[in-house]
Each structure stands twice: as C-alpha cells, then as structure tokens.
Scaffold this active site. Structure first.
Site, mmCIF file in Angstrom:
data_model
loop_
_atom_site.group_PDB
_atom_site.id
_atom_site.type_symbol
_atom_site.label_atom_id
_atom_site.label_comp_id
_atom_site.label_asym_id
_atom_site.label_seq_id
_atom_site.Cartn_x
_atom_site.Cartn_y
_atom_site.Cartn_z
ATOM 1 N NE ARG A 99 32.699 2.375 -19.071
ATOM 2 C CZ ARG A 99 32.072 3.326 -18.374
ATOM 3 N NH1 ARG A 99 32.412 3.537 -17.111
ATOM 4 N NH2 ARG A 99 31.104 4.049 -18.918
ATOM 5 C CG ASN A 147 23.963 4.524 -13.916
ATOM 6 O OD1 ASN A 147 24.809 5.346 -13.598
ATOM 7 N ND2 ASN A 147 23.781 4.142 -15.172
ATOM 8 C CG ASP A 198 22.990 7.985 -16.188
ATOM 9 O OD1 ASP A 198 23.852 7.576 -15.380
ATOM 10 O OD2 ASP A 198 23.261 8.232 -17.367
#
Length: 292
Positions: A99, A147, A198
C-alpha cells in the site's frame, strides 16, 4: 518546553500531520481506519472525512477545496466539500500486499510518496513522484517501508528513510526536475530501544526532526547528521511530526493507538492522541500544496 495532548481521539494509526498556512488548520490521517482529520491550532473545530480505505498520506491541492490522498489502491483526488473520491493513478496495480505510505509535497508542488509491504518484511516498495501534470515517476526501488520524506529549507536536499534499514538517507534534489541523485547515509538511527525511523520534518534552521516509533522519542538531527536533541514522549508509538500554528513554532506529534502487526508493542492511556509541543524556540518551514 511543554508537551500536552491536543486532541484525545485515539487514532488507530495517526500519521502525516501537516499545517496549512492558508486555512490555519492542522490536517492528519488515521491510516488504518481510513480517516482524514482536521482541527485548529488549539485542537478545536475537529472535522473528519471517511475514505473507506487505508491511507498512507495526503496533501492539499493548490486549486479548489481538494486534496491528494495516497490510499491502498492508488492516489486519489478528494473533494473536501462533498467527500467524493476520484482515482488519479494506481502506481502498483495488482500489488495486493503493498500500500502507499508516507508522502509530502516538494518546494515546487510535486508530490513524493512511497509504498510499503504491509507485513513490513519484503523490499517490494518504491518511491514515486507525481508531477502537477499527473505524470508518475519512480525515484527509488526495493523499499520495505517508505517513511519520513522531507526537504532542506532550500529544497536542495531530500531526506527519506526505509524504516527497517536503521538509516535516514539524504539525496541531492534537483528543484528544476524533481530528480534525486547521490544517495548517502545522513544518520544512523539508534534502534537499541526497539525503535525505528518514522515520520519526519525539517525546521527553519535546516535540522531534521524524526519520530522514533516504538521507542517514545523525537530526535533532532543537525544538517550534518549529528543528534542535537532528544525529546521523550509520554507514549511509545510516536509516528510523525510537523511544525505549525500561527507562528510556525508548535511541534505537532501524531501517535498510534494500536500497532498494525502483533509483533509490535502496546502503549499507555494516551496512545493514539495528537500532541502539541510548545516552548521549543524553533520554527518550522511551511508545507506546500500540490501545484494543480
């Protein structure tokens, strides 16, 4: 410095905060529940949009009340007025185990977004660039979990991380063409506490702020990749950061209410909240809108 819960909404996977200077509003997403959220600088006037799929990221568009939304099956246009969705392009048709994930707009209005393996194991992801003419270009391949895309204040350096490599990368970024080159390691991520790179942003001094998910920390790196500051957060699963507010001096931090995979750790009562950090004495760089 003060850390407070701005919106106690318990997002399953809060991500992608971005401050829109024009509207003076903060947007962020709940990736797993398929929601876009918006509030004021003080956390009031909360509004949400349901899109019916997992969301990786979103970006406001220059013209009209519309947004780009990077979802499970492609990049869509969302009409924020009536909630209608229209597919623009599916970068990975048939890739049911992938995704789209983190994405952001460069200084010239292009949207860079990466994909990820949903089990976070295989290097099946890519980094894409969507131009204002809606043409799509592949910039990087063999990514497990895309990320932290962000740019230096002048746009000449692009930062990006594949979460599970333990590194943040820097590239030379051609502002005229949107091409990347000369990838190198910008910083090694301290994973000794179980954390991983992240979401990220860059402040007006050119320092990179990165959320260390699963390890409760925000890290500020100098432009040469040295750790300048570490902020301990009240939850382990901090996911992303963005500067905003009327003076661009509030650091907004998203977090995760429930880990996406059972191997990842749980968290405390404030999990999933949107946090605001004030009193840092640092300003951010306004985010751009997609230029079409």
């Amino acid at each position: 410095m003060k850390i407070e819960v701005l919106v106690d909404i318990k997002t399953t996977l809060g991500e992608g905060p971005q401050w829109d200077v024009e509207q003076q509003r903060l947007y962020w997403v709940d990736s797993m529940d398929g929601r876009i959220l918006r509030c004021t600088a003080e956390g009031s006037e909360l509004r949400g949009w349901e899109v019916g799929q997992k969301i990786g990221s979103m970006a406001l568009r220059k013209h009209g009340d519309h947004a780009l939304v990077a979802m499970e099956n492609g990049i869509h246009d969302l009409d924020l007025g009536n909630g209608d969705l229209q597919l623009i392009i599916d970068p990975e048709p048939g890739m049911t185990t992938n995704r789209l994930n983190d994405g952001k707009v460069d200084r010239h209005g292009r949207f860079l977004v990466g994909s990820m393996d949903m089990q976070e194991e295989k290097g099946s992801g890519k980094l894409f660039r969507l131009d204002p003419d809606l043409s799509l270009h592949v910039l990087e391949e063999d990514i497990i979990c895309s990320n932290g895309p962000c740019w230096s204040p002048d746009g000449k350096i692009f930062y990006f991380a594949d979460t599970w490599t333990g590194e943040i990368w820097a590239y030379d970024y051609d502002n005229a063409s949107g091409k990347v080159s000369n990838r190198r390691t910008f910083a090694k991520v301290d994973t000794s506490g179980g954390g991983a790179a992240d979401g990220a942003t860059v402040d007006a001094e050119g320092c990179v702020w990165q959320a260390l998910v699963y390890d409760s920390k925000l890290i500020r790196y100098t432009p040469d990749g040295e750790v300048d500051r570490v902020i301990e957060m009240p939850v382990r699963k901090v996911t992303s950061v963005a500067f905003g507010g009327p003076d661009m001096d509030v650091l907004y931090v998203t977090s995760m209410g429930k880990p996406p995979l059972p191997r990842f750790p749980g968290d405390g009562q404030q999990r999933g909240s949107l946090f605001a950090i004030t009193g840092l004495g640092i300003r951010g760089v306004p985010e751009r809108r997609f230029a079409s």
